[in-house]
Design a protein around this motif. Structure first.
Motif, PDB file in Angstrom:
ATOM      1  N   GLY A 172      -9.982   3.023  -1.556  1.00  0.00           N
ATOM      2  CA  GLY A 172      -8.739   2.469  -2.073  1.00  0.00           C
ATOM      3  C   GLY A 172      -8.280   1.341  -1.168  1.00  0.00           C
ATOM      4  O   GLY A 172      -8.844   1.125  -0.101  1.00  0.00           O
ATOM      5  N   GLU A 173      -7.228   0.672  -1.586  1.00  0.00           N
ATOM      6  CA  GLU A 173      -6.699  -0.429  -0.778  1.00  0.00           C
ATOM      7  C   GLU A 173      -6.076   0.098   0.508  1.00  0.00           C
ATOM      8  O   GLU A 173      -5.805   1.290   0.641  1.00  0.00           O
ATOM      9  CB  GLU A 173      -5.605  -1.146  -1.572  1.00  0.00           C
ATOM     10  N   CYS A 221      -3.174   2.982   0.748  1.00  0.00           N
ATOM     11  CA  CYS A 221      -3.172   3.816  -0.452  1.00  0.00           C
ATOM     12  C   CYS A 221      -3.032   5.284  -0.136  1.00  0.00           C
ATOM     13  O   CYS A 221      -2.832   6.099  -1.027  1.00  0.00           O
ATOM     14  CB  CYS A 221      -4.451   3.583  -1.248  1.00  0.00           C
ATOM     15  N   GLY A 255      -9.339 -11.280  -7.843  1.00  0.00           N
ATOM     16  CA  GLY A 255      -8.788 -10.075  -7.240  1.00  0.00           C
ATOM     17  C   GLY A 255      -7.919  -9.418  -8.286  1.00  0.00           C
ATOM     18  O   GLY A 255      -7.970  -9.771  -9.463  1.00  0.00           O
ATOM     19  N   ILE A 256      -7.145  -8.468  -7.896  1.00  0.00           N
ATOM     20  CA  ILE A 256      -6.198  -7.856  -8.817  1.00  0.00           C
ATOM     21  C   ILE A 256      -4.832  -8.455  -8.512  1.00  0.00           C
ATOM     22  O   ILE A 256      -4.330  -8.294  -7.392  1.00  0.00           O
ATOM     23  CB  ILE A 256      -6.146  -6.325  -8.642  1.00  0.00           C
ATOM     24  N   HIS A 313     -12.854   1.398   2.735  1.00  0.00           N
ATOM     25  CA  HIS A 313     -12.407   0.519   1.661  1.00  0.00           C
ATOM     26  C   HIS A 313     -13.599  -0.249   1.108  1.00  0.00           C
ATOM     27  O   HIS A 313     -13.447  -1.104   0.260  1.00  0.00           O
ATOM     28  CB  HIS A 313     -11.329  -0.448   2.174  1.00  0.00           C
ATOM     29  N   ILE A 337     -10.887   7.738  -5.900  1.00  0.00           N
ATOM     30  CA  ILE A 337     -10.143   6.491  -5.745  1.00  0.00           C
ATOM     31  C   ILE A 337      -8.665   6.823  -5.648  1.00  0.00           C
ATOM     32  O   ILE A 337      -8.147   7.585  -6.462  1.00  0.00           O
ATOM     33  CB  ILE A 337     -10.343   5.556  -6.960  1.00  0.00           C
ATOM     34  N   TYR A 361      -4.592   5.344  -5.147  1.00  0.00           N
ATOM     35  CA  TYR A 361      -3.748   4.160  -5.261  1.00  0.00           C
ATOM     36  C   TYR A 361      -2.312   4.547  -4.939  1.00  0.00           C
ATOM     37  O   TYR A 361      -1.781   5.473  -5.528  1.00  0.00           O
ATOM     38  CB  TYR A 361      -3.832   3.562  -6.672  1.00  0.00           C
ATOM     39  N   LEU A 421     -11.091  -2.795  -9.876  1.00  0.00           N
ATOM     40  CA  LEU A 421     -11.695  -2.771  -8.547  1.00  0.00           C
ATOM     41  C   LEU A 421     -13.175  -3.077  -8.634  1.00  0.00           C
ATOM     42  O   LEU A 421     -13.712  -3.904  -7.903  1.00  0.00           O
ATOM     43  CB  LEU A 421     -11.488  -1.379  -7.948  1.00  0.00           C
ATOM     44  N   TYR A 446      -7.262   0.836 -12.769  1.00  0.00           N
ATOM     45  CA  TYR A 446      -7.365   0.329 -11.393  1.00  0.00           C
ATOM     46  C   TYR A 446      -8.829   0.309 -10.943  1.00  0.00           C
ATOM     47  O   TYR A 446      -9.300  -0.674 -10.375  1.00  0.00           O
ATOM     48  CB  TYR A 446      -6.523   1.199 -10.466  1.00  0.00           C
ATOM     49  N   THR A 447      -9.518   1.406 -11.182  1.00  0.00           N
ATOM     50  CA  THR A 447     -10.917   1.462 -10.779  1.00  0.00           C
ATOM     51  C   THR A 447     -11.708   0.366 -11.473  1.00  0.00           C
ATOM     52  O   THR A 447     -12.553  -0.295 -10.870  1.00  0.00           O
ATOM     53  CB  THR A 447     -11.538   2.826 -11.126  1.00  0.00           C
ATOM     54  N   ALA A 471     -13.995  -6.501  -9.556  1.00  0.00           N
ATOM     55  CA  ALA A 471     -13.644  -7.465  -8.519  1.00  0.00           C
ATOM     56  C   ALA A 471     -14.724  -7.563  -7.470  1.00  0.00           C
ATOM     57  O   ALA A 471     -14.713  -8.459  -6.632  1.00  0.00           O
ATOM     58  CB  ALA A 471     -12.330  -7.068  -7.853  1.00  0.00           C
TER      59      ALA A 471
END
Lengths: 332, 323, 283
Positions: free
Chosen positions: B39-40, B43, B267-268, B208, B222, B224, B249, B245-246, B252
């Motif tokens: 995750g970022e 997160c 990116g997101i 990450h 994952i 968030y 991700l 989100y996944t 990306a």
């Protein structure tokens, strides 16, 4: 490791050379004339030519009639022979003897105060670092102690214990009525006079080291290796032990610096309590413009500092593996 | 189940209030499963990983249950956890390179650590040496100081130490972040070796960097903004992710061998929410291209397919429709 | 919360900082306006009766020579603040220049400056100060500030050098260099703000240290010869028998003031450290 030692030795040799040169230079450029000073005190002649003759005699005796560069070389020569000249203030005692008489008092006063203060201060600081309650109580007191000008603490102690309560004497190393001998009465009297100056020095030392150690321990307890040990379930005693071993290292270098500074710093104690140490001597020498005594005292102090520093450098080599491996930490 | 986490909630106490870093996390691991936790930054993956072994202030346990080999472990009880630390649950920290006492020889430090945990150093020394061989470290390191080792060597040393008592669960926190790509591969493969040789039963690999997980993880979780978004076998996550989100991700990620001459790497857009006062409902909804009114209510983390868990209303509805 | 208002928020709530600054402010005001309220000059022989305890006429009593202790006290406070500011300021300035140059340039410049700093550190400053001060028969307050500043800088240099090293290798500096920023701009925009808070802390410590050193010098009789100071008050007190005659009003106030001021400075220091370093803030 050799690089480290060689580097240190070079710096010390340089400093020594510089210090000796400055030491020699200083009195020569001070205002005032030591011989004239001495003569006004010692002689009774009122005849101008008689005074001049005595002046020339003493000038020759002290080598002050020679050109400067020759005086400088003579100084180095005499130094290696252990001859520091003759004091004009305490004429005709050689400077070395004057120093010899004063040194024991300094050592007797300072070494226990600094070492004991260092030891107990560090232990106490480490203790305060792990108990929040003790810390909240002790920390402000320690800060106030380090903020106290040393002489004031000495004065207060002298006043309170010496005058108000009246259980300790406040001046001199021993009673004026006694002569120095190895008798029990004399030794007891010595200790009696020694206690207040020692105690005042000790308290200040203790406060300073306690705060330093406390801060170091807190820092080490938050270090990554401490966190790792905690994560692996190590008992608090092991974590504390490691923190202590790491925290004590800068305290050791601090000790060297302290030992260096305090040789001159005991001066204040000696003034407050009229204790006959090197600092007191230096002050008297300056006030009486005794060139050779000044030279001797200053040299002695600088030598003491250099030796103390060098010893601690060796100790550090033994104690911190990082220095041995040639990595130099922030103490470089 | 070898490892089970139920509704784990952990906050950070700060002057401005509680930061809700981890909220009702629930998942399970079977014996031998290597799970990646990705995750970022921020997160909650490190919070989750660490709360399983040691709760440092300002971390605060709120609720939840953790079971290892069928036995509940009291993560809220710092003292009570000590018996389990190192033995049942162990950690390879993010700061592995600084994790060893700089003024102790490594062998001495290990000895003191083991003795303090009631293990005789002499008994375990042969096994220790075998493990050093496994990670390609010479036995002489035991006589050296940490400062004499390179970063990669220190990393491997800490890996050996942390897994020495064969814990059921080993948490590896960002252990490849500071390494070069070749060493990353070697270290990741060593982790798998540990599992294959049954030194550890389960591994949670926090990172990450999803590409590492692709190499070694059996499943990926994952996260968030403090909640679990999706958990599934690695293949499913990479090839058929379900949570928006996944999906973003994965898309990306730059693909090997593909050149983007005209297109910029997407990116997101947006930023994850601050967790002091997290938004109500699904925490991803402000950045989610598929968000709708239902997302104002927080979606449950449910199994939509075998071993595939998602927290998304869209998926929930698809799953409900499918019966 | 924005960075600046966050700093303000914590500043106003930090007890150590508030109490410390309060004490300093009190003494500062006393030093600034006190002398205007005194009826007698500090060295003036105000009372023919010699030493007297505090009374309504003489708020802090009189010395052995019948001088007004209160007048000496407030004037001495002025000297104290001047020494702290100038002596401490000079030490900080010199140390900052040397430490920063050594830390930023590195290499041979660093080696030379480092050796120089070490040599100065090893020399016992008090002994040197004694001798230098003995050279000059007439000394002013300014000269004392000079001595103190020129001997206190090594500690500052070391601390600043270490801090510069750590800042220099941080990523944001590398970024700035990569983007082609000129070195001076890097220093001004990237490094200086981070150093600012550190410098403030260092300066406060130097301020306090200068006051203590000055008090010691004055006490031994090597301070300024033309002004009164708190250290000098204590010297005279001891010299003229305040101890055996119990004239506590002569030596207690000056020492108390110094302890309070320096203690307040240390307190401010700890408080500011907490503000600048969020990790230290207590919940």
């Amino acid at each position: 490791m050799r690089r480290y030692l060689i580097r240190k030795m070079v710096i010390y040799a340089l400093t020594f050379f510089l210090a000796v040169t400055i030491d020699w230079l200083i009195p020569r450029f001070m205002p005032g004339d030591p011989i004239r000073n001495m003569l006004t005190r010692v002689s009774v002649a009122s005849n101008a030519t008689a005074i001049q003759m005595m002046y020339d005699y003493y000038a020759r005796l002290f080598g002050l009639d020679l050109p400067l560069w020759q005086q400088y070389l003579n100084f180095w020569k005499a130094l290696f022979q252990g001859d520091l000249g003759i004091s004009t203030y305490l004429f005709p005692t050689p400077v070395v003897d004057v120093l010899k008489r004063a040194v024991p008092y300094d050592v007797f006063l300072l070494v226990p105060a600094v070492l004991l203060g260092w030891y107990t201060g560090n232990k106490f600081g480490a203790f305060a670092a792990r108990s929040k309650r003790l810390d909240n109580f002790v920390l402000p007191i320690s800060y106030i102690l380090t903020a106290t000008p040393y002489m004031w603490l000495g004065i207060l102690m002298a006043w309170f214990f010496g005058i108000v309560v009246g259980i300790f004497p406040i001046a001199g190393a021993y009673s004026f009525s006694l002569r120095p001998t190895w008798s029990v009465t004399f030794l007891l009297d010595l200790l009696h006079h020694w206690f207040l100056p020692f105690a005042s020095l000790f308290i200040i030392e203790f406060g300073g080291w306690a705060i330093g150690m406390r801060n170091m321990i807190i820092y080490e307890l938050e270090a990554e290796y401490s966190r790792y040990l905690n994560a692996l379930g190590a008992p608090k005693s092991l974590v504390r032990k490691y923190a202590f071993d790491n925290a004590i290292l800068p305290q050791i270098t601090g000790l060297a610096l302290k030992l260096g500074v305090i040789v001159a710093g005991a001066l204040v104690t000696e003034v407050v309590f009229s204790y006959p140490g090197i600092g007191y001597l230096l002050l008297a020498a300056i006030q009486n413009q005794d060139y050779f005594l000044i030279q001797g005292c200053f040299l002695f102090i600088v030598l003491g500092v250099l030796i103390a520093n060098f010893v601690i450098d060796l100790v550090y080599l033994v104690v911190d593996p990082r220095t041995r491996r040639g990595m130099v930490g922030e103490s470089a | 189940m070898a490892f089970k986490v139920e509704n784990l909630t952990v906050y950070y106490q700060t002057l401005r209030g509680d930061v809700r870093a981890l909220e009702h996390a629930s998942f399970q691991l079977v014996d031998g499963e290597i799970m990646g936790l990705a995750g970022e930054s921020g997160c909650g993956k490190t919070t989750l990983g660490h709360s399983l072994i040691v709760l440092f202030p300002p971390m605060k346990y709120i609720s939840g249950r953790v079971e290892v080999d069928g036995e509940e472990i009291p993560i809220w009880d710092a003292e009570g956890m000590n018996t389990h630390r190192f033995r049942k649950i162990s950690l390879i920290p993010q700061y592995a390179m600084n994790a060893m006492n700089p003024i102790r020889k490594i062998g001495v430090m290990i000895r003191e650590l083991l003795e303090s945990r009631g293990v005789h150093y002499k008994d375990i020394l042969p096994e220790l040496k075998r493990r050093l061989d496994l990670v390609a470290l010479p036995h002489e390191v035991l006589k050296m100081y940490p400062i004499e080792l390179s970063g990669g060597m220190k990393q491997r040393m800490v890996m050996v130490i942390s897994s020495l008592l064969n814990p059921s669960l080993l948490i590896a926190d960002e252990i490849t972040s500071a390494l070069d790509v070749a060493t990353q591969k070697a270290v990741a493969e060593m982790l798998v070796e540990f599992r294959d040789r049954e030194f550890v039963k389960n591994l949670i690999v926090i990172t990450h960097d999803i590409s590492i997980l692709y190499q070694i993880a059996d499943s990926i979780l994952i996260m968030y903004a403090g909640v679990l978004a999706e958990k599934a076998p690695t293949r499913s996550i990479i090839e058929s992710p379900r949570h928006p989100y996944t999906r973003l991700l994965i898309s990306a990620l730059p693909e090997v061998g593909v050149r983007f001459a005209e297109k910029r790497l997407q990116g997101i857009p947006g930023n994850p929410p601050l967790l002091l006062n997290p938004p109500t409902g699904c925490r991803f909804r402000e950045r989610c291209p598929l968000a709708y009114e239902r997302c104002l209510e927080e979606p449950p983390f449910i199994e939509v397919e075998r071993d595939h868990f998602v927290a998304c209303w869209k998926e929930y509805e698809n799953h409900a429709q499918a019966g | 919360m924005k960075k600046r208002s966050e700093v303000l928020y914590f500043t106003l709530r930090n007890k150590k900082l508030l109490i410390g600054s309060g004490i300093i402010l009190f003494f500062l005001i006393l030093a600034l306006i006190g002398p205007t309220f005194t009826k007698y000059k500090p060295l003036e022989y105000a009372s023919p009766r010699g030493a007297e305890p505090p009374s309504t006429h003489f708020w802090m009593g009189t010395t052995f020579f019948g001088q007004d202790v209160f007048s000496q006290f407030v004037n001495g406070l002025r000297a104290t603040f001047v020494v702290g500011l100038l002596g401490g300021g000079l030490g900080t300035l010199v140390g900052m220049l040397i430490g920063f140059t050594a830390g930023y340039r590195g290499g041979i410049v660093d080696e030379i400056l480092n050796a120089f700093t070490n040599i100065v550190l090893v020399i016992p400053t008090l002994a040197v100060l004694l001798i230098i001060a003995a050279y000059l028969q007439v000394r002013s307050l300014l000269m004392e500030c000079l001595f103190i500043g020129l001997t206190a800088w090594p500690w500052v240099a070391r601390a600043i050098r270490a801090q510069t090293f750590s800042l220099r290798t941080r990523e944001f500096v590398d970024l700035a260099k990569l983007s082609g920023m000129k070195p001076l701009r890097i220093i001004r925009d990237e490094i200086a703000p981070n150093m600012m808070s550190y410098l403030v802390l260092v300066f406060i410590l130097q301020f306090g240290g200068a006051i203590l050193t000055a008090a010691t010098l004055d006490f031994i009789g090597l301070g300024p010869t033309n002004t009164i100071s708190l250290g000098l008050m204590m010297q005279y007190a001891v010299l003229w028998g305040a101890l055996p005659f119990g004239m506590w009003w002569w030596f207690v106030p000056p020492g108390l003031a110094i302890t309070a001021i320096v203690g307040a400075l240390y307190s401010m220091n700890v408080g500011l450290d907490e503000i600048f370093n969020p990790k230290l803030r207590e919940i």
